[in-house]
Design a protein around this motif. Sequence first.
Motif, short mmCIF file in Angstrom:
data_model
loop_
_atom_site.label_atom_id
_atom_site.label_comp_id
_atom_site.label_asym_id
_atom_site.label_seq_id
_atom_site.Cartn_x
_atom_site.Cartn_y
_atom_site.Cartn_z
N THR A 37 0.83 -1.21 0.00
CA THR A 37 0.00 0.00 0.00
C THR A 37 0.86 1.26 0.00
OG1 THR A 37 -1.79 -1.16 1.16
CG2 THR A 37 -1.82 1.24 1.22
N ALA A 40 2.08 1.67 -3.38
CA ALA A 40 1.04 2.21 -4.26
C ALA A 40 0.95 3.72 -4.14
CB ALA A 40 -0.31 1.57 -3.91
N TRP A 43 3.71 4.93 -6.15
CA TRP A 43 3.56 4.67 -7.57
C TRP A 43 2.66 5.70 -8.25
CZ3 TRP A 43 6.26 1.84 -10.83
CH2 TRP A 43 5.78 1.75 -12.14
N TYR A 58 -5.49 6.19 -4.51
CA TYR A 58 -4.95 5.02 -5.22
C TYR A 58 -4.46 3.98 -4.22
CZ TYR A 58 -2.09 2.31 -8.50
OH TYR A 58 -1.54 1.30 -9.26
N ALA A 59 -3.78 4.43 -3.17
CA ALA A 59 -3.29 3.50 -2.15
C ALA A 59 -4.46 2.78 -1.47
CB ALA A 59 -2.46 4.26 -1.11
N VAL A 62 -5.84 0.14 -3.81
CA VAL A 62 -4.98 -1.05 -3.81
C VAL A 62 -5.21 -1.86 -2.55
CG1 VAL A 62 -2.57 -1.82 -3.65
CG2 VAL A 62 -3.21 -0.10 -5.35
N GLY A 114 0.76 -0.07 -12.26
CA GLY A 114 1.05 -0.23 -10.84
C GLY A 114 0.34 -1.42 -10.23
N LEU A 115 -0.90 -1.66 -10.64
CA LEU A 115 -1.63 -2.83 -10.15
C LEU A 115 -0.95 -4.12 -10.60
CD1 LEU A 115 -5.36 -1.78 -10.75
CD2 LEU A 115 -3.96 -1.48 -8.69
N LEU A 118 2.21 -4.46 -8.31
CA LEU A 118 2.06 -4.61 -6.86
C LEU A 118 1.19 -5.80 -6.44
CD1 LEU A 118 1.64 -0.82 -6.06
CD2 LEU A 118 3.62 -2.25 -5.49
#
Length: 271
Positions: A37, A40, A43, A58-59, A62, A114-115, A118
């Motif tokens: 996280t 993220a 990122w 975004y974090a 995620v 990013g997904l 991660l």
Amino acid sequence: MLKQRIITALILLPVALIGFFLLHGVAFALFIGLVVTLGAWEWARLAGYESQAVRVGYALAVAILLVLAYRAPGIAPWLLWAGVLWWLAATGLVLTYPRSTGLWGGAPGSLLVGLLILLPAWQALVVLKQWPLGNWLIVAVMVLVWAADIGAYFCGRALGKRKLAPLVSPGKSWEGLFGGLATSLVITAGVGLYRGWDGQAMILALVGAALVVLISVVGDLTESMFKRKSGIKDSSQLLPGHGGVMDRIDSLTAAIPVFVVLLWLARWGAW
């Protein structure tokens, strides 16, 4: 700077050891999830978003996806294979940078990337923890990557002449890559001799180790590629003297999913 690096490392090492060896089940998933996280959050900045609202959002997104993935373990194979496919694609993007920037899909597409970086990494560690000798397998993949980094650093400084990816990371050389790869393979061979592996097992282990190390380099170069495009030196300043979380785990995010898939293909464990 060196003093900061040492102090930060001395603090993080026991935390990492406790998390990897003493935590299990949901506690382990939460521990790795916290790291992911934070990655993220960083990122989103690499993707081109400076707004804290977007980065935090975004974090959180995620984190929610991690919870859903934990509650639906049946998607683990899909996430892991998605990660492997992404890193194969990333190899092409790195080799063709900066022409490849048009394929990222801009800032929104970079968030999707990013997904793919991660989520499979988190899933791979959760799967690995459940397999026989899970703790030691986690240590093994980290030793492979860290040994390659150390070998590449010293060989690159001593012998480096030919640039590996000058438009992405000018400091890396082919000599460093080969030195890092050789370091990891020597360690793998030493473990194999100590464990009494037969010829076939030794060959498979060496090939697997080489693939893991090479893809870890792609992971490092991929983050460097996004940082160069965004004009950012470090993913954040969360870790004094070390930069950000992504700066420390970029190689591992690529290596760990590939490591798990290779072990699964070798019938080490089940998903």
